[in-house]
Design a protein around this motif. Structure first.
Motif, PDB file in Angstrom:
ATOM      1  N   ASP A   1       5.469  10.291  -3.310  1.00 45.76           N
ATOM      2  CA  ASP A   1       5.535   8.923  -2.788  1.00 45.76           C
ATOM      3  C   ASP A   1       4.839   7.998  -3.771  1.00 45.76           C
ATOM      4  N   ILE A   2       5.557   6.984  -4.232  1.00 51.40           N
ATOM      5  CA  ILE A   2       5.013   6.016  -5.176  1.00 51.40           C
ATOM      6  C   ILE A   2       4.886   4.686  -4.450  1.00 51.40           C
ATOM      7  N   GLU A   3       3.668   4.172  -4.397  1.00 53.38           N
ATOM      8  CA  GLU A   3       3.364   2.915  -3.727  1.00 53.38           C
ATOM      9  C   GLU A   3       3.001   1.863  -4.769  1.00 53.38           C
ATOM     10  N   PHE A   4       3.794   0.803  -4.810  1.00 58.72           N
ATOM     11  CA  PHE A   4       3.527  -0.295  -5.721  1.00 58.72           C
ATOM     12  C   PHE A   4       2.700  -1.362  -4.997  1.00 58.72           C
ATOM     13  N   PRO A   5       1.892  -2.097  -5.739  1.00 60.53           N
ATOM     14  CA  PRO A   5       1.174  -3.204  -5.115  1.00 60.53           C
ATOM     15  C   PRO A   5       2.171  -4.225  -4.578  1.00 60.53           C
ATOM     16  N   GLU A   6       1.760  -4.967  -3.603  1.00 60.27           N
ATOM     17  CA  GLU A   6       2.634  -5.982  -3.007  1.00 60.27           C
ATOM     18  C   GLU A   6       3.192  -6.905  -4.098  1.00 60.27           C
ATOM     19  N   GLY A   7       4.494  -7.127  -4.051  1.00 58.59           N
ATOM     20  CA  GLY A   7       5.140  -8.015  -5.013  1.00 58.59           C
ATOM     21  C   GLY A   7       5.616  -7.312  -6.270  1.00 58.59           C
ATOM     22  N   GLN A   8       5.320  -6.011  -6.413  1.00 57.15           N
ATOM     23  CA  GLN A   8       5.768  -5.244  -7.565  1.00 57.15           C
ATOM     24  C   GLN A   8       6.757  -4.188  -7.114  1.00 57.15           C
TER      25      GLN A   8
ATOM     26  N   SER B   1     -12.957   1.931  -8.305  1.00 56.59           N
ATOM     27  CA  SER B   1     -12.965   1.450  -9.691  1.00 56.59           C
ATOM     28  C   SER B   1     -11.623   0.903 -10.151  1.00 56.59           C
ATOM     29  N   PHE B   2     -10.604   1.017  -9.331  1.00 56.90           N
ATOM     30  CA  PHE B   2      -9.256   0.635  -9.751  1.00 56.90           C
ATOM     31  C   PHE B   2      -8.981  -0.837  -9.498  1.00 56.90           C
ATOM     32  N   PRO B   3      -8.229  -1.465 -10.403  1.00 55.13           N
ATOM     33  CA  PRO B   3      -7.848  -2.868 -10.171  1.00 55.13           C
ATOM     34  C   PRO B   3      -6.883  -2.985  -8.997  1.00 55.13           C
ATOM     35  N   GLY B   4      -6.710  -4.195  -8.506  1.00 58.40           N
ATOM     36  CA  GLY B   4      -5.866  -4.425  -7.335  1.00 58.40           C
ATOM     37  C   GLY B   4      -4.397  -4.134  -7.535  1.00 58.40           C
ATOM     38  N   ASP B   5      -3.931  -4.120  -8.786  1.00 57.06           N
ATOM     39  CA  ASP B   5      -2.506  -3.885  -9.031  1.00 57.06           C
ATOM     40  C   ASP B   5      -2.197  -2.426  -9.379  1.00 57.06           C
ATOM     41  N   THR B   6      -3.063  -1.522  -8.964  1.00 53.32           N
ATOM     42  CA  THR B   6      -2.880  -0.090  -9.223  1.00 53.32           C
ATOM     43  C   THR B   6      -1.679   0.459  -8.464  1.00 53.32           C
ATOM     44  N   VAL B   7      -0.875   1.271  -9.155  1.00 55.67           N
ATOM     45  CA  VAL B   7       0.233   1.997  -8.533  1.00 55.67           C
ATOM     46  C   VAL B   7      -0.334   3.326  -8.049  1.00 55.67           C
ATOM     47  N   ARG B   8      -0.055   3.679  -6.795  1.00 55.97           N
ATOM     48  CA  ARG B   8      -0.571   4.927  -6.229  1.00 55.97           C
ATOM     49  C   ARG B   8       0.559   5.935  -6.052  1.00 55.97           C
ATOM     50  N   VAL B   9       0.310   7.165  -6.532  1.00 58.13           N
ATOM     51  CA  VAL B   9       1.297   8.240  -6.468  1.00 58.13           C
ATOM     52  C   VAL B   9       0.688   9.386  -5.684  1.00 58.13           C
TER      53      VAL B   9
END
Length: 141
Positions: A133-140, A112-120
């Motif tokens: 661990d914090i994962e940013f979408p590519e380019g962010q 359900s999450f958009p493609g620019d979701t930050v994952r922790v």
């Protein structure tokens, strides 16, 4: 981005740090076992977004709203049976409201999450120690 936490205060500080990198409309998906520190992280996130009140887990309410400089919508997906229930409670409306959405137990609503979701991802590595661990979408970042 990785943080090492030795206390609940350290975990909250990692959340505050992330808040400075977020913009309204963003989603933060939190992953971690029971007691890993997801709610402590959201407390820091809320403080970093300008909220000064009490932050609690929305386990029974599904979503809590914290209105500060940037609104924070704090979801807990633990009790949802499926992703359809998320849409029944207005998920799409929350995505359009311009606040930051933090989601505990994200594995229960991953699609359900958009493609620019930050994952922790918060992992217990000791009695009090956590790796965040914090994962940013590519380019962010």
């Amino acid at each position: 981005m990785t943080f090492i936490s030795n206390s609940e205060a350290d975990t909250a500080a990692a959340g505050r740090s992330l808040a400075g990198k977020l913009k309204g409309g963003g989603v933060v998906a939190l992953y971690g076992d029971l007691g890993a520190g997801k709610t402590a992280f959201v407390r820091g996130l809320a403080a970093g977004l300008g909220y000064t009140g009490r932050v609690t887990s929305p386990t029974f309410t599904i979503v809590n709203e914290y209105i500060g400089g940037t609104p924070l919508f704090h979801f807990d997906m633990y009790r949802l049976k499926n992703e359809d229930e998320l849409f029944e409670i207005g998920w799409e409306d929350y995505l359009q409201r311009g606040g930051v959405i933090a989601v505990e137990w994200s594995e229960n609503a991953e699609h359900s999450f958009p493609g620019d979701t930050v994952r922790v991802r918060i992992s217990k590595t000791g009695e009090e120690r956590r790796t965040i661990d914090i994962e940013f979408p590519e380019g962010q970042a």
